[in-house]
Design a protein around this motif. Sequence first.
Motif, mmCIF file in Angstrom:
data_model
loop_
_atom_site.group_PDB
_atom_site.id
_atom_site.type_symbol
_atom_site.label_atom_id
_atom_site.label_comp_id
_atom_site.label_asym_id
_atom_site.label_seq_id
_atom_site.Cartn_x
_atom_site.Cartn_y
_atom_site.Cartn_z
ATOM 1 N N LEU A 33 51.594 20.611 27.906
ATOM 2 C CA LEU A 33 52.931 20.535 28.599
ATOM 3 C C LEU A 33 54.224 20.662 27.492
ATOM 4 N N LEU A 34 53.679 20.608 26.067
ATOM 5 C CA LEU A 34 54.642 20.378 25.147
ATOM 6 C C LEU A 34 55.447 21.782 24.696
ATOM 7 N N SER A 35 56.709 21.836 24.373
ATOM 8 C CA SER A 35 57.362 23.141 24.323
ATOM 9 C C SER A 35 57.191 23.328 22.692
ATOM 10 N N GLU A 36 57.734 24.502 22.432
ATOM 11 C CA GLU A 36 57.754 24.843 21.013
ATOM 12 C C GLU A 36 58.366 23.718 20.002
ATOM 13 N N HIS A 37 59.250 23.004 20.436
ATOM 14 C CA HIS A 37 59.665 21.842 19.501
ATOM 15 C C HIS A 37 58.795 20.860 18.922
ATOM 16 N N PHE A 38 57.409 20.888 19.603
ATOM 17 C CA PHE A 38 56.452 19.868 19.344
ATOM 18 C C PHE A 38 55.245 20.651 18.374
ATOM 19 N N SER A 39 54.771 20.082 17.261
ATOM 20 C CA SER A 39 53.670 20.637 16.520
ATOM 21 C C SER A 39 52.859 19.476 16.191
ATOM 22 N N GLU A 40 51.724 19.848 15.376
ATOM 23 C CA GLU A 40 50.573 19.034 14.852
ATOM 24 C C GLU A 40 50.119 18.024 15.925
ATOM 25 N N TYR A 41 50.216 18.362 17.004
ATOM 26 C CA TYR A 41 49.686 17.359 17.967
ATOM 27 C C TYR A 41 48.040 16.907 18.022
ATOM 28 N N GLU A 42 47.814 15.686 18.145
ATOM 29 C CA GLU A 42 46.640 15.172 17.480
ATOM 30 C C GLU A 42 46.408 13.895 18.355
ATOM 31 N N VAL A 43 45.278 13.830 18.992
ATOM 32 C CA VAL A 43 44.879 12.483 19.728
ATOM 33 C C VAL A 43 44.095 11.700 18.424
ATOM 34 N N ARG A 44 44.527 10.577 18.125
ATOM 35 C CA ARG A 44 43.781 9.838 17.010
ATOM 36 C C ARG A 44 42.803 8.490 17.528
ATOM 37 N N GLU A 45 43.411 8.040 18.714
ATOM 38 C CA GLU A 45 42.530 7.054 19.432
ATOM 39 C C GLU A 45 42.785 7.260 21.141
ATOM 40 N N GLY A 46 41.783 7.026 21.445
ATOM 41 C CA GLY A 46 41.879 6.988 23.346
ATOM 42 C C GLY A 46 41.861 8.441 23.821
ATOM 43 N N GLY A 47 42.963 8.617 24.571
ATOM 44 C CA GLY A 47 43.265 9.738 24.909
ATOM 45 C C GLY A 47 43.656 9.885 26.436
ATOM 46 N N ASP A 48 43.312 8.856 27.160
ATOM 47 C CA ASP A 48 43.856 8.753 28.615
ATOM 48 C C ASP A 48 44.555 7.454 28.710
ATOM 49 N N GLY A 49 45.740 7.627 28.841
ATOM 50 C CA GLY A 49 46.901 6.484 28.848
ATOM 51 C C GLY A 49 46.698 5.328 28.211
ATOM 52 N N GLU A 50 46.587 4.161 28.622
ATOM 53 C CA GLU A 50 46.765 2.781 27.716
ATOM 54 C C GLU A 50 45.568 2.873 26.783
ATOM 55 N N GLY A 51 46.229 2.573 25.526
ATOM 56 C CA GLY A 51 45.352 2.558 24.462
ATOM 57 C C GLY A 51 45.356 3.879 23.612
ATOM 58 N N THR A 52 45.864 4.726 23.999
ATOM 59 C CA THR A 52 46.003 6.049 23.201
ATOM 60 C C THR A 52 46.875 5.985 22.129
ATOM 61 N N LEU A 53 46.539 6.662 20.962
ATOM 62 C CA LEU A 53 47.317 6.808 19.799
ATOM 63 C C LEU A 53 47.288 8.330 19.489
#
Length: 148
Positions: A33-53
């Motif tokens: 969903l992110l536009s070109e304004h976002f870069s280096e996207y990375e899920v570091r913990e979790g990945g589904d709502g609450e508790g995600t980093l």
Amino acid sequence: MAQVEATTERIIATQPDDVFDALADYNGTRGKLLSEHFSEYEVREGGDGEGTLVHWKLQATSKRIRDCLLEVSEPTDGELVEKDRNSSMVTTWTVTPAGEGRSRVVVTSVWNGAGGIGGFFERTFAPKGLGRIYDTVLGNLAAEVEKK
């Protein structure tokens, strides 16, 4: 320091639960969903709502890049809150019913702005710029969930 706030909203022709699930899916849908304004996207913990980093860099202007490390919580039904560990920024996504088979999505970011003349320009221009960025994200969200 004055608080700066940027708010954007959109009506999406899909059930609120489906819209919320797409927003909370950091491992899958959110990155798309992110536009070109976002870069280096990375899920570091979790990945589904609450508790995600989740991490990303947000380039609001040619000179302004914000390195974001966001802790995700779900304080109430239909609400997703992203608190940046690297700044005072807090972004809240709220999904509510908007009639039969439709959802209202409101995204609000608040942060402590700079003081002085720089703060004046930040309070004047940053909300409009961030609003445009999130309007694109909401458009991408609508395109993603309405095609299902």
